[in-house]
Design a protein around this motif. Structure first.
Motif, PDB file in Angstrom:
ATOM      1  N   GLY A 413      14.090   9.072   2.170  1.00  0.00           N
ATOM      2  CA  GLY A 413      13.308   8.728   0.989  1.00  0.00           C
ATOM      3  C   GLY A 413      14.041   7.863  -0.002  1.00  0.00           C
ATOM      4  N   GLU A 414      15.167   7.299   0.425  1.00  0.00           N
ATOM      5  CA  GLU A 414      15.958   6.440  -0.452  1.00  0.00           C
ATOM      6  C   GLU A 414      15.531   4.987  -0.275  1.00  0.00           C
ATOM      7  OE1 GLU A 414      19.631   7.406   1.310  1.00  0.00           O
ATOM      8  OE2 GLU A 414      20.026   9.138   0.006  1.00  0.00           O
ATOM      9  N   PRO A 415      15.561   4.179  -1.330  1.00  0.00           N
ATOM     10  CA  PRO A 415      15.130   2.781  -1.200  1.00  0.00           C
ATOM     11  C   PRO A 415      16.098   1.971  -0.351  1.00  0.00           C
ATOM     12  CG  PRO A 415      16.004   3.201  -3.391  1.00  0.00           C
ATOM     13  CD  PRO A 415      15.923   4.528  -2.717  1.00  0.00           C
ATOM     14  N   SER A 416      15.549   1.139   0.526  1.00  0.00           N
ATOM     15  CA  SER A 416      16.357   0.247   1.345  1.00  0.00           C
ATOM     16  C   SER A 416      16.817  -0.935   0.509  1.00  0.00           C
ATOM     17  CB  SER A 416      15.550  -0.254   2.540  1.00  0.00           C
ATOM     18  OG  SER A 416      15.208   0.813   3.407  1.00  0.00           O
ATOM     19  N   ALA A 417      18.081  -1.301   0.656  1.00  0.00           N
ATOM     20  CA  ALA A 417      18.624  -2.413  -0.122  1.00  0.00           C
ATOM     21  C   ALA A 417      17.890  -3.706   0.150  1.00  0.00           C
ATOM     22  CB  ALA A 417      20.112  -2.573   0.185  1.00  0.00           C
ATOM     23  N   CYS A 418      17.401  -3.894   1.379  1.00  0.00           N
ATOM     24  CA  CYS A 418      16.753  -5.159   1.744  1.00  0.00           C
ATOM     25  C   CYS A 418      15.430  -5.372   1.036  1.00  0.00           C
ATOM     26  CB  CYS A 418      16.558  -5.233   3.256  1.00  0.00           C
ATOM     27  SG  CYS A 418      15.399  -4.006   3.913  1.00  0.00           S
ATOM     28  N   GLY A 419      14.901  -4.333   0.384  1.00  0.00           N
ATOM     29  CA  GLY A 419      13.655  -4.484  -0.354  1.00  0.00           C
ATOM     30  C   GLY A 419      13.829  -4.900  -1.788  1.00  0.00           C
ATOM     31  N   GLY A 420      15.051  -4.876  -2.292  1.00  0.00           N
ATOM     32  CA  GLY A 420      15.291  -5.290  -3.673  1.00  0.00           C
ATOM     33  C   GLY A 420      14.543  -4.463  -4.697  1.00  0.00           C
ATOM     34  N   GLY A 421      14.232  -3.204  -4.357  1.00  0.00           N
ATOM     35  CA  GLY A 421      13.493  -2.343  -5.269  1.00  0.00           C
ATOM     36  C   GLY A 421      12.050  -2.102  -4.866  1.00  0.00           C
ATOM     37  N   ARG A 422      11.542  -2.851  -3.889  1.00  0.00           N
ATOM     38  CA  ARG A 422      10.193  -2.616  -3.389  1.00  0.00           C
ATOM     39  C   ARG A 422      10.142  -1.248  -2.719  1.00  0.00           C
ATOM     40  NH1 ARG A 422      11.792  -7.717  -3.137  1.00  0.00           N
ATOM     41  NH2 ARG A 422      10.360  -9.422  -3.656  1.00  0.00           N
ATOM     42  N   ALA A 423       9.002  -0.558  -2.801  1.00  0.00           N
ATOM     43  CA  ALA A 423       8.920   0.802  -2.269  1.00  0.00           C
ATOM     44  C   ALA A 423       7.783   0.943  -1.254  1.00  0.00           C
ATOM     45  CB  ALA A 423       8.778   1.809  -3.408  1.00  0.00           C
ATOM     46  N   ILE A 424       6.553   1.197  -1.715  1.00  0.00           N
ATOM     47  CA  ILE A 424       5.449   1.511  -0.806  1.00  0.00           C
ATOM     48  C   ILE A 424       4.203   0.717  -1.196  1.00  0.00           C
ATOM     49  CG2 ILE A 424       3.892   3.311   0.042  1.00  0.00           C
ATOM     50  CD1 ILE A 424       6.054   5.349  -0.502  1.00  0.00           C
ATOM     51  N   ARG A 425       3.479   0.206  -0.206  1.00  0.00           N
ATOM     52  CA  ARG A 425       2.145  -0.346  -0.368  1.00  0.00           C
ATOM     53  C   ARG A 425       1.264   0.199   0.757  1.00  0.00           C
ATOM     54  NH1 ARG A 425       3.730  -1.088  -4.607  1.00  0.00           N
ATOM     55  NH2 ARG A 425       3.856  -2.980  -5.874  1.00  0.00           N
ATOM     56  N   ILE A 426       0.009   0.497   0.413  1.00  0.00           N
ATOM     57  CA  ILE A 426      -0.919   1.133   1.344  1.00  0.00           C
ATOM     58  C   ILE A 426      -2.204   0.315   1.407  1.00  0.00           C
ATOM     59  CG2 ILE A 426      -2.307   3.201   1.791  1.00  0.00           C
ATOM     60  CD1 ILE A 426      -0.107   4.761   0.240  1.00  0.00           C
ATOM     61  N   GLY A 427      -2.787   0.206   2.602  1.00  0.00           N
ATOM     62  CA  GLY A 427      -4.056  -0.473   2.772  1.00  0.00           C
ATOM     63  C   GLY A 427      -4.976   0.300   3.699  1.00  0.00           C
ATOM     64  N   ARG A 428      -6.275   0.006   3.617  1.00  0.00           N
ATOM     65  CA  ARG A 428      -7.286   0.641   4.466  1.00  0.00           C
ATOM     66  C   ARG A 428      -8.149  -0.433   5.112  1.00  0.00           C
ATOM     67  NH1 ARG A 428      -7.049   6.415   5.229  1.00  0.00           N
ATOM     68  NH2 ARG A 428      -6.044   7.256   3.348  1.00  0.00           N
ATOM     69  N   THR A 429      -8.504  -0.204   6.359  1.00  0.00           N
ATOM     70  CA  THR A 429      -9.452  -1.059   7.059  1.00  0.00           C
ATOM     71  C   THR A 429     -10.810  -0.369   7.109  1.00  0.00           C
ATOM     72  OG1 THR A 429      -8.646  -0.127   9.143  1.00  0.00           O
ATOM     73  CG2 THR A 429      -7.714  -2.225   8.449  1.00  0.00           C
ATOM     74  N   ALA A 430     -11.858  -1.145   7.381  1.00  0.00           N
ATOM     75  CA  ALA A 430     -13.207  -0.579   7.400  1.00  0.00           C
ATOM     76  C   ALA A 430     -13.392   0.405   8.553  1.00  0.00           C
ATOM     77  CB  ALA A 430     -14.241  -1.694   7.495  1.00  0.00           C
ATOM     78  N   SER A 431     -12.696   0.166   9.673  1.00  0.00           N
ATOM     79  CA  SER A 431     -12.726   1.073  10.812  1.00  0.00           C
ATOM     80  C   SER A 431     -11.293   1.256  11.293  1.00  0.00           C
ATOM     81  CB  SER A 431     -13.613   0.508  11.924  1.00  0.00           C
ATOM     82  OG  SER A 431     -13.171  -0.786  12.318  1.00  0.00           O
ATOM     83  N   GLU A 432     -11.106   1.898  12.413  1.00  0.00           N
ATOM     84  CA  GLU A 432      -9.752   2.157  12.878  1.00  0.00           C
ATOM     85  C   GLU A 432      -8.990   0.867  13.156  1.00  0.00           C
ATOM     86  OE1 GLU A 432      -8.965   4.883  15.942  1.00  0.00           O
ATOM     87  OE2 GLU A 432      -9.878   6.591  14.930  1.00  0.00           O
ATOM     88  N   ILE A 433      -7.696   0.919  12.899  1.00  0.00           N
ATOM     89  CA  ILE A 433      -6.834  -0.230  13.186  1.00  0.00           C
ATOM     90  C   ILE A 433      -6.700  -0.377  14.694  1.00  0.00           C
ATOM     91  CG2 ILE A 433      -4.517  -1.185  12.943  1.00  0.00           C
ATOM     92  CD1 ILE A 433      -4.292   0.385  10.309  1.00  0.00           C
TER      93      ILE A 433
END
Length: 484
Positions: A413-433
């Motif tokens: 659960g620790e931030p990866s250095a390669c993200g420069g502070g970026r953490a989590i983004r979530i998306g949803r599709t209309a049906s299954e991926i």
């Protein structure tokens, strides 16, 4: 008004800075092959996108003298295939009273062998102002060119006296097009409003009309029925597959767990049936790094979108690790648009397929500075993961059912250095991926889910020993690398 701008040798000044830092930038491990980057310093909004005399032209907000931005120029590059870009000298700078604080974003119109560029001239007066109602002057200007590089004298088209009285001084980013013999200009705006003593401004768009590109009058306003952000930036109005599409960047939307996750949003509304914009709003990109997109129609009739792979004012949340090497930001890969199932889908331009690709064996490989594409199909009910980097320092893309999660957190659960502070983004599709396509060009990853129904863009800064790709849980997986 203010000190005189000294710009007689501004092109030479930019060239000198680009040459001074050339070796430093060329040795930077984060430079890309197929994305538009600043030659040095800072880049943001794409401007004036078009195909002119058979050549693709891309302009952009450019700050060659500061890696932290500040405006000052329209940068310029050209391409024959939307992938290999040649940098040219910048074409606009702050050289007259109406634009002395910035040559802000704008668009291109091609007509009768001439390119017309429209942009916002910004002025910020020194003093104790709020810079909302007072202290800011916003003008719309035009130049023309016969070659895309050398510009005519500037013509002022609209000034503060030409806007509705209930608008603030925040009016900018003209997009101009021609329809049935008339010219139209859409501008992003901030409409003044109060709830008692509390400011409650409303984002909106102003549409002007002209018969000659010089004399403009207000045609109508595009307003939400319910407050939908306090300012709309970078508006774009176009037709796609018979649908009327409004693209814009509403600032001030409240964040939600799976929606509006960035500080400022970029999205579109379908207005074909007269819907109010906020009712049909969808985000263009659910990643960490996307803002200020602009579209254009090329000579083959394709509607192509390019966005800024960045978001304003993110220094407190995440960073770009290329700053230490004298540059910051890039534009996205150009994307073809089409409508499907009541939404706009985005796919990388088909020119991607013309590159020389070599397929890797298996579902695990390393990469260096070549472009990588990962094509996967998913198994029903089985989660799939794509990791870019290592377990300790990388980006994890997790797909399950209709949910995609992009995270820079390691297993602890620790931030990866390669993200420069970026953490989590979530998306949803209309049906299954069912399908995912990932493009990696050194320090940018762009993820297209279900043929572009959902897109996520992020910057990623891996050192060369950490540049690994691992795919698990997919029904099929192909990994390809360019040989250029």
């Amino acid at each position: 008004m203010g000190k005189e701008i000294e710009n007689e040798n501004w092109v030479n000044k930019v060239r000198a800075e680009e040459n001074r830092q050339k070796d430093r930038l060329n040795s930077c491990p984060f430079r890309m092959k197929y994305h538009i980057m600043p030659p040095v310093g800072w880049l943001n909004d794409p401007n004036g996108l078009c195909q002119f005399q058979g050549t693709y032209q891309a302009y952009f907000q450019y700050s060659p003298l500061s890696v932290n931005g500040g405006g000052g120029f329209w940068g310029h590059c050209t391409s024959q295939d939307l992938l290999h870009w040649q940098y040219q000298d910048p074409v606009l700078t702050t050289d007259r009273p109406e634009d002395r604080s910035g040559v802000y974003s704008g668009s291109a119109l091609i007509e009768d062998g001439t390119m017309y560029l429209f942009y916002t001239g910004n002025v910020k007066l020194p003093g104790d102002y709020d810079y909302i109602d007072e202290g800011r002057i916003s003008s719309q200007l035009m130049v023309s060119s016969k070659d895309g590089q050398h510009m005519s004298e500037k013509t002022v088209l609209l000034g503060m006296k030409d806007y509705p009285e209930d608008m603030t001084a925040h009016i900018r980013d003209p997009k101009v097009w021609k329809d049935q013999g008339h010219y139209y200009m859409i501008l992003g705006a901030r409409k003044r409003d109060f709830d008692g003593d509390r400011r409650r401004d409303t984002g909106c768009a102003l549409v002007y009309v002209s018969d000659d590109k010089k004399q403009w009058k207000l045609d109508h306003e595009i307003l939400p029925k319910e407050n939908f952000g306090y300012m709309w930036e970078c508006p774009d109005l176009f037709e796609l597959d018979g649908e009327k599409i409004l693209s814009y960047c509403p600032q001030g939307l409240p964040a939600e767990p799976e929606r509006c996750q960035n500080l400022y949003q970029s999205g579109y509304s379908i207005l074909t049936n007269g819907e109010t914009p906020e009712k049909t709003f969808r985000e263009w990109d659910l990643g960490f790094d996307f803002y200020a997109p602009q579209t254009f129609e090329d000579e083959n009739g394709r509607r192509i979108l390019i966005g800024w792979a960045g978001v304003p004012d993110t220094i407190e949340t995440h960073r770009n690790l290329s700053v230490q090497n004298g540059w910051q930001h890039c534009l996205t890969i150009p994307r073809e648009l089409h409508t499907e199932n009541g939404a706009v889908y985005q796919r990388p331009v088909c020119e991607i397929d013309t590159l020389s690709w070599k397929q890797e064996e298996g579902t695990h490989c390393s990469f260096e500075r070549e472009m990588v594409k990962i094509e996967t199909t998913l198994q029903d009910g089985i989660p799939a993961e794509i990791r870019i980097g290592t377990e300790e320092n990388g980006l994890m893309i997790h797909m399950e059912a209709d949910r995609i999660q992009m995270t820079f957190l390691n297993k602890k659960g620790e931030p990866s250095a390669c993200g420069g502070g970026r953490a989590i983004r979530i998306g949803r599709t209309a049906s299954e991926i069912r399908h995912a396509f990932v493009l990696i060009d050194n320090s940018i990853a762009e993820i297209f889910v279900n043929d572009g129904e959902v897109v996520m863009t992020t910057r990623i800064y891996l050192e060369e020993p950490e540049r690994m790709i691992t795919v698990n849980g997919c029904r099929t997986c192909e990994i390809w690398k360019t040989e250029e």
